[in-house]
Design a protein around this motif. Structure first.
Motif, PDB file in Angstrom:
ATOM      1  N   CYS A   1     -48.330  15.063  58.053  1.00 29.31           N
ATOM      2  CA  CYS A   1     -48.215  14.315  56.800  1.00 29.31           C
ATOM      3  C   CYS A   1     -48.316  15.285  55.619  1.00 29.31           C
ATOM      4  O   CYS A   1     -48.668  16.452  55.785  1.00 29.31           O
ATOM      5  CB  CYS A   1     -49.288  13.232  56.722  1.00 29.31           C
ATOM      6  N   SER A   2     -48.051  14.796  54.438  1.00 27.79           N
ATOM      7  CA  SER A   2     -48.057  15.666  53.255  1.00 27.79           C
ATOM      8  C   SER A   2     -49.451  16.212  52.959  1.00 27.79           C
ATOM      9  O   SER A   2     -49.583  17.333  52.460  1.00 27.79           O
ATOM     10  CB  SER A   2     -47.495  14.930  52.045  1.00 27.79           C
ATOM     11  N   ILE A   3     -50.489  15.455  53.284  1.00 26.88           N
ATOM     12  CA  ILE A   3     -51.850  15.949  53.068  1.00 26.88           C
ATOM     13  C   ILE A   3     -52.128  17.121  54.000  1.00 26.88           C
ATOM     14  O   ILE A   3     -52.615  18.169  53.575  1.00 26.88           O
ATOM     15  CB  ILE A   3     -52.873  14.819  53.268  1.00 26.88           C
ATOM     16  N   HIS A   4     -51.788  16.945  55.273  1.00 25.49           N
ATOM     17  CA  HIS A   4     -51.972  18.025  56.246  1.00 25.49           C
ATOM     18  C   HIS A   4     -51.175  19.255  55.815  1.00 25.49           C
ATOM     19  O   HIS A   4     -51.694  20.386  55.837  1.00 25.49           O
ATOM     20  CB  HIS A   4     -51.525  17.544  57.627  1.00 25.49           C
ATOM     21  N   ALA A   5     -49.938  19.065  55.401  1.00 19.71           N
ATOM     22  CA  ALA A   5     -49.091  20.187  54.993  1.00 19.71           C
ATOM     23  C   ALA A   5     -49.674  20.911  53.779  1.00 19.71           C
ATOM     24  O   ALA A   5     -49.708  22.153  53.741  1.00 19.71           O
ATOM     25  CB  ALA A   5     -47.679  19.705  54.702  1.00 19.71           C
ATOM     26  N   ALA A   6     -50.149  20.142  52.799  1.00 18.14           N
ATOM     27  CA  ALA A   6     -50.715  20.755  51.592  1.00 18.14           C
ATOM     28  C   ALA A   6     -51.988  21.541  51.921  1.00 18.14           C
ATOM     29  O   ALA A   6     -52.186  22.664  51.439  1.00 18.14           O
ATOM     30  CB  ALA A   6     -51.017  19.691  50.548  1.00 18.14           C
TER      31      ALA A   6
ATOM     32  N   SER B   1     -44.260  14.763  62.610  1.00 20.26           N
ATOM     33  CA  SER B   1     -44.501  15.965  61.806  1.00 20.26           C
ATOM     34  C   SER B   1     -45.757  15.729  60.966  1.00 20.26           C
ATOM     35  O   SER B   1     -46.155  14.590  60.738  1.00 20.26           O
ATOM     36  CB  SER B   1     -43.296  16.282  60.921  1.00 20.26           C
TER      37      SER B   1
ATOM     38  N   CYS C   1     -57.021  18.075  60.464  1.00 17.99           N
ATOM     39  CA  CYS C   1     -56.357  16.777  60.362  1.00 17.99           C
ATOM     40  C   CYS C   1     -56.831  15.872  61.501  1.00 17.99           C
ATOM     41  O   CYS C   1     -56.846  16.272  62.663  1.00 17.99           O
ATOM     42  CB  CYS C   1     -54.839  16.959  60.444  1.00 17.99           C
TER      43      CYS C   1
END
Length: 154
Positions: free
Chosen positions: A108-113, A106, A88
């Motif tokens: 982002c959703s891309i990093h989490a996915a 926290s 990321c």
């Protein structure tokens, strides 16, 4: 993932049936790949402690432990390293519409996915051993394949 991972995995499977240490040259000839290229993959496996080199006229490579205790992930990380597949760079904090750092506490959703996918991929590879791959060789390529490999390396 580099092509070296595939060659390294094939070598590990072949080494499970080798009757004596197998030379890099013989493994390369069997797989129809450059000996110098394959030697680099074997050296990576040796640095990771998955194989060791036996010196001398009858020298070569052999596994350092039971194939059931070497995972596909071990080989991947030996050849390509353990770094995550995704890094990321906090794109959301760049450019004219950048989010303020205090709004980005926290992932982002891309990093989490991407992190979840990397963890799932690693878990899947951690769940398959060289012994598992070896057992499947006869199913995929015929019952005499492992004997032929052992004879070739003989």
């Amino acid at each position: 993932m580099s092509g070296g991972v595939e060659w390294a995995l094939h070598c590990c499977v072949a080494l499970t049936v080798a009757r004596s240490p197998a030379s890099a040259a013989r493994l390369a000839e069997m797989h129809d790949v450059s000996a110098s290229y394959l030697a680099k993959q074997l050296q990576s496996l040796a640095r990771a402690g998955l194989v060791h080199s036996v010196q001398g006229h009858a020298g070569g490579y052999e596994l350092t432990r039971d194939p059931a205790l070497i995972t596909v992930l071990d080989v991947v990380e030996a050849v390509d390293g353990a770094r995550p597949a995704f890094t990321c760079t906090e794109v959301r904090q760049r450019g004219p519409l950048a989010a303020a750092p205090e709004r980005c506490l926290s992932p982002c959703s891309i990093h989490a996915a991407m992190t979840a996918a990397d963890e799932a991929w690693r878990a899947a590879l951690r769940g398959v051993s060289i012994a598992d791959l070896t057992r499947n060789v006869t199913v995929k390529t015929g019952p005499d394949t492992l004997r032929r490999i052992a004879d070739w390396l003989g």
